[in-house]
Design a protein around this motif. Structure first.
Motif, PDB file in Angstrom:
ATOM      1  N   PHE A 188      54.956  31.083  65.276  1.00  0.00           N
ATOM      2  CA  PHE A 188      53.715  30.314  65.445  1.00  0.00           C
ATOM      3  C   PHE A 188      53.215  29.910  64.071  1.00  0.00           C
ATOM      4  O   PHE A 188      53.128  30.737  63.157  1.00  0.00           O
ATOM      5  CB  PHE A 188      52.653  31.144  66.163  1.00  0.00           C
ATOM      6  CG  PHE A 188      51.316  30.454  66.253  1.00  0.00           C
ATOM      7  CD1 PHE A 188      51.094  29.465  67.197  1.00  0.00           C
ATOM      8  CD2 PHE A 188      50.287  30.789  65.375  1.00  0.00           C
ATOM      9  CE1 PHE A 188      49.867  28.823  67.269  1.00  0.00           C
ATOM     10  CE2 PHE A 188      49.058  30.155  65.449  1.00  0.00           C
ATOM     11  CZ  PHE A 188      48.843  29.169  66.400  1.00  0.00           C
ATOM     12  N   LYS A 189      52.916  28.609  63.916  1.00  0.00           N
ATOM     13  CA  LYS A 189      52.369  28.099  62.662  1.00  0.00           C
ATOM     14  C   LYS A 189      51.148  27.239  62.952  1.00  0.00           C
ATOM     15  O   LYS A 189      51.147  26.432  63.883  1.00  0.00           O
ATOM     16  CB  LYS A 189      53.407  27.264  61.902  1.00  0.00           C
ATOM     17  CG  LYS A 189      54.628  28.030  61.427  1.00  0.00           C
ATOM     18  CD  LYS A 189      55.595  27.126  60.684  1.00  0.00           C
ATOM     19  CE  LYS A 189      56.828  27.894  60.225  1.00  0.00           C
ATOM     20  NZ  LYS A 189      57.790  27.006  59.495  1.00  0.00           N
ATOM     21  N   LEU A 190      50.118  27.425  62.141  1.00  0.00           N
ATOM     22  CA  LEU A 190      48.892  26.633  62.242  1.00  0.00           C
ATOM     23  C   LEU A 190      48.552  26.139  60.844  1.00  0.00           C
ATOM     24  O   LEU A 190      48.355  26.942  59.926  1.00  0.00           O
ATOM     25  CB  LEU A 190      47.745  27.474  62.802  1.00  0.00           C
ATOM     26  CG  LEU A 190      46.374  26.790  62.878  1.00  0.00           C
ATOM     27  CD1 LEU A 190      46.395  25.663  63.905  1.00  0.00           C
ATOM     28  CD2 LEU A 190      45.284  27.804  63.236  1.00  0.00           C
ATOM     29  N   THR A 191      48.522  24.827  60.666  1.00  0.00           N
ATOM     30  CA  THR A 191      48.167  24.245  59.373  1.00  0.00           C
ATOM     31  C   THR A 191      47.098  23.187  59.582  1.00  0.00           C
ATOM     32  O   THR A 191      46.996  22.580  60.659  1.00  0.00           O
ATOM     33  CB  THR A 191      49.386  23.604  58.692  1.00  0.00           C
ATOM     34  OG1 THR A 191      49.946  22.605  59.560  1.00  0.00           O
ATOM     35  CG2 THR A 191      50.449  24.642  58.387  1.00  0.00           C
ATOM     36  N   GLY A 192      46.311  22.965  58.548  1.00  0.00           N
ATOM     37  CA  GLY A 192      45.263  21.958  58.672  1.00  0.00           C
ATOM     38  C   GLY A 192      44.502  21.767  57.383  1.00  0.00           C
ATOM     39  O   GLY A 192      44.727  22.442  56.380  1.00  0.00           O
ATOM     40  N   GLN A 193      43.598  20.802  57.424  1.00  0.00           N
ATOM     41  CA  GLN A 193      42.723  20.523  56.286  1.00  0.00           C
ATOM     42  C   GLN A 193      41.415  19.936  56.787  1.00  0.00           C
ATOM     43  O   GLN A 193      41.370  19.275  57.828  1.00  0.00           O
ATOM     44  CB  GLN A 193      43.392  19.562  55.305  1.00  0.00           C
ATOM     45  CG  GLN A 193      43.846  18.268  55.925  1.00  0.00           C
ATOM     46  CD  GLN A 193      44.479  17.342  54.910  1.00  0.00           C
ATOM     47  OE1 GLN A 193      43.798  16.761  54.075  1.00  0.00           O
ATOM     48  NE2 GLN A 193      45.795  17.201  54.980  1.00  0.00           N
ATOM     49  N   ILE A 194      40.355  20.220  56.039  1.00  0.00           N
ATOM     50  CA  ILE A 194      39.016  19.761  56.415  1.00  0.00           C
ATOM     51  C   ILE A 194      38.329  19.233  55.160  1.00  0.00           C
ATOM     52  O   ILE A 194      38.288  19.933  54.139  1.00  0.00           O
ATOM     53  CB  ILE A 194      38.174  20.903  57.021  1.00  0.00           C
ATOM     54  CG1 ILE A 194      38.859  21.485  58.259  1.00  0.00           C
ATOM     55  CG2 ILE A 194      36.771  20.415  57.377  1.00  0.00           C
ATOM     56  CD1 ILE A 194      38.205  22.753  58.772  1.00  0.00           C
TER      57      ILE A 194
END
Length: 757
Positions: A188-194
């Motif tokens: 499981f991988k979760l990546t992001g940017q805000i």
């Protein structure tokens, strides 16, 4: 050596001339709307350049290609780079064995310096522990082959591997990815940017949980309650990044990452049955036996800061600072039986700090790169060579050889390199780096007539005695300085054809023997002189890319461990000295052909002729020096490797389907340099995949099958036996037949689905 380079020069010019004559005629007949290959950008020379303009042998694999080929860890990149070996080391999933052009490091003990440098966003990773990186938020992987001593410094005498992560776009993004596969793989991988402040301040993150059951099991274990999975995977990783863009000319990035690998210690495959206990050759190469705990841990943590200032359109200042540490308690059962015949529980503990300031300038007819660099590292460790069965035979309650110590170093360097256009067609490149190293080391080494572990609680109920258990045998310091130049000439025959020739020098740091049993002197640095002739070319309106490099290198003052005879079989007396020299010549070719808009074909080939020319040793009884190079072979280096690949895109009303396949072949190679008893025959890996991309750009899916023919191939081992004339073996250290192999992954199938918000 000079004759080899001269012959290669004639061959390179002949190929280029023939191709140029044919291609120029055919290109005129092609329409400019014909399909063409994508431009590839790299930072091999610490500035952004087109791959085809860089007079360096470099392979670059972008994020899309990594994903479409189902590449999950750094070691899989070896398939796409000629004359490159990237393998998981013997006892863990996270320690790397890296060789390029026959130059690398086999023993991952603290204090031993690598021959191939690993970089994450330009931050050097000094130790091989934890360097088998799982790919998370990566933009591309670059493999630089040959000495990189001018721009990247020491310990890159074979080459350098660069892991480059993505800069943020400034938009709000979130990507969720899950994978299921063979052996109960569940990733499981979760990546992001805000954006915290629009167009100015962003925060990015990535977390991963990577789980898989073992390929095999421990058939016997001396300890109750142990997890008996072998070759399993249990990794968690996290990354947090803060980027600040106060203006178009300024960029700041603060990055924190942490990885914890709690996969079990890897048990080796007994190639010979034990003569001391019930441990026959297992049916599966992934099965083993052990008398140690099966737990293992590799923990990495680091923080880095990057500041970039575009002083003008032509000048840039860049500063990179980092601090990293790793801690790895590990269990290595050398004999792989349920008896403590030859067990090595160990601890690796490393810290490092780096600073680098770069000044880059680009003019109408030149490119200038320069910088100053500082490194401060502490590399410490401890291992217990437990020979309990031998101790019992001697009438003692146990027997342990304990070795502890540190190899701490500082390194300062200044470098500069300029590429200058003499005319529209001719240019020259010249640069150099001056490095000053200082290393301080101590070693404690001695026998203990008991069974000893590194810490209390290592096995249930164990309490370690207080205080130092063995005497200090070495405490010393030494410094070295080196100048590593690079000089080259480039000829731009036309817009799509460049020929280049270069000479480069690199060095691997001097070091003290972490297993020293006496106050022996440090080994001096190793040196490599490398000559290259190359061609970077594109043909038929950029439909065909053909990059070819011929190389010849001279590897001098090779550091090597010689085993000295002792009074008993328990003695682990080893001497580290500069006793070897070797030479290598070879060819590397990388081809890509855009056959149609939808079909791309790729091929790569690496050949190498590498041999030891001198290995000096001393007869301990007579003091006479002799050459034993006829007993040595360059390890982890096949005579040739090749990779054939195809990628086809099928457009449909539900999205695009991308089909890919590649076949990777490695010729036979040995696992050890001196009198190797472990040779892996040539083998091929067939990999296929199907990827789907939705029309709205949100969904992707990939089905990947690797090692489709289920090949069994050795990537590491141990040999503590002596071959006899009748084909049998005499037992080695510990009194058993210890001939052990470790193997690459079997056939696996996985399905990955991701959603981009």
């Amino acid at each position: 050596m000079r004759q080899s380079v001269k012959s290669l020069s004639y061959l390179s010019l002949a190929i280029a001339s023939a191709l140029s004559t044919q291609a120029l005629a055919e290109e005129q007949a092609l329409d400019s709307s014909d399909p063409s290959l994508e431009r590839i950008e790299v930072t091999a020379r610490k500035t952004v350049e087109n791959l085809q303009e860089v007079p360096v042998a470099v392979t670059s694999i972008g994020a899309d290609d990594l994903a479409q080929n189902g590449i999950e860890v750094l070691t899989e990149v070896q398939q796409f780079s000629p004359n490159t070996t990237l393998q998981r080391s013997r006892g863990t999933n996270s320690t790397i064995t890296a060789f390029i052009r026959g130059v690398g490091q086999q023993d991952p003990l603290w204090g031993y310096e690598p021959g191939v440098g690993i970089y994450v966003d330009d931050v050097y990773m000094a130790r091989p522990q934890g360097a088998v990186l799982d790919l998370l938020d990566v933009e591309r992987i670059e493999v630089l082959r040959g000495p990189q001593g001018t721009l990247y410094g020491k310990n890159t005498i074979g080459g350098a591997i660069k892991y480059v992560t993505k800069e943020m776009s400034g938009d709000t993004e979130l990507k969720v990815q899950g994978t299921v596969g063979s052996y109960n793989q569940t990733d499981f991988k979760l990546t992001g940017q805000i954006p915290l402040i629009d167009d100015s301040l962003y925060i990015g993150f990535g977390v991963a949980s990577l789980q898989r059951d073992g390929f095999g099991e421990y058939l016997q274990s001396a300890l109750e309650g142990q997890d008996k999975e072998n070759y399993n995977k249990d990794v968690t990783a996290a990354r947090v990044t803060l980027e600040f863009h106060p203006s178009d000319d300024l960029f700041f990035r603060l990055n924190y990452d942490k990885t914890k690998d709690e996969s079990n210690a890897k048990g080796g495959y007994r190639l010979l049955p034990s003569i001391l206990t019930d441990a026959p050759v297992p049916d599966s190469v992934y099965d083993s036996y052990t008398s140690l705990p099966t737990w293992n841990e590799v923990e990495l943590e680091g923080i880095s800061f990057t500041a970039r200032w575009d002083v003008s359109d032509n000048t840039q200042l860049k500063y990179i600072a980092s601090s990293r540490e790793s801690y790895s308690p590990t269990n290595i059962d050398f004999d792989n039986t349920a008896l403590p015949i030859f067990d090595v529980p160990a601890i690796y503990d490393d810290e490092q700090m780096t600073h680098e300031l770069q000044l880059n300038n680009v003019g109408d007819n030149y490119k200038f790169v320069s910088g100053i660099y500082y490194y401060d590292g502490e590399s410490c460790g401890q291992f217990e060579a437990i020979l309990e069965v031998l101790g019992n035979a001697l009438g003692a309650p146990g027997l342990t050889r304990e070795v502890t110590g540190c190899n701490n170093s500082t390194s300062q360097a200044v470098y500069a390199q300029v590429s200058y256009d003499l005319t529209d067609q001719w240019s020259v490149t010249a640069g150099g780096r001056y490095t000053k190293d200082e290393k301080e080391a101590y070693v404690n080494n001695g026998l203990i007539f008991a069974t000893v572990y590194p810490e209390s609680g290592w096995v249930p109920g164990y309490v370690r005695p207080e205080g130092e258990l063995v005497p200090e045998v070495l405490n010393d310091k030494q410094d070295w300085s080196k100048f590593t130049p690079r000089i080259g000439v480039e000829y731009q025959a036309h817009d799509d054809l460049m020929l280049f020739a270069s000479y480069a020098k690199g060095f691997k740091s001097g070091t003290f023997n972490p297993r020293a049993s006496t106050a022996e002197p440090a080994a001096n640095p190793e040196d490599v002189d490398s000559f290259e002739l190359g061609m970077k070319s594109e043909w038929f309106n950029n439909r065909l890319r053909a990059n070819v490099t011929f190389f010849a290198l001279d590897h001098q003052d090779r550091q090597y461990i010689s085993v000295l005879p002792g009074e008993t079989a328990a003695d682990l007396n080893q001497r580290l000295a500069n006793v070897g020299e070797s030479e290598s010549t070879g060819i590397e070719a990388e081809l890509a052909f855009r056959a149609t808009d939808n079909l791309e074909l790729t091929a790569s080939l690496g050949t190498i002729d590498a041999d030891f020319t001198e290995v000096l040793d001393t007869n301990p009884e007579t003091g006479e020096q002799f050459d034993k190079s006829d007993r040595f072979t360059i390890s982890n280096t096949p005579d040739y490797t090749f990779n054939l690949g195809a990628n086809y895109t099928l457009e449909s009303n539900i999205g695009d389907f991308v089909f890919n396949a590649n076949y990777y072949y490695r010729d036979d190679y040995v696992l050890f340099e001196e009198d190797s008893l472990l040779t892996q025959d040539g083998y091929g890996l067939l990999n296929v995949g199907i990827n789907w991309f939705s029309n709205d750009g949100h969904w992707t899916a990939g089905l990947h099958a690797k090692n489709l023919t289920d090949e069994e191939y050795m990537i590491g081992g141990y040999q503590f036996v002596a071959p006899l004339e009748d084909g049998s073996y005499a037992p080695g250290l510990g009194g058993d037949n210890t001939l052990i192999g470790y193997y690459g992954d079997p056939r696996t199938v996985s399905l990955t689905v991701s959603y981009q918000f």
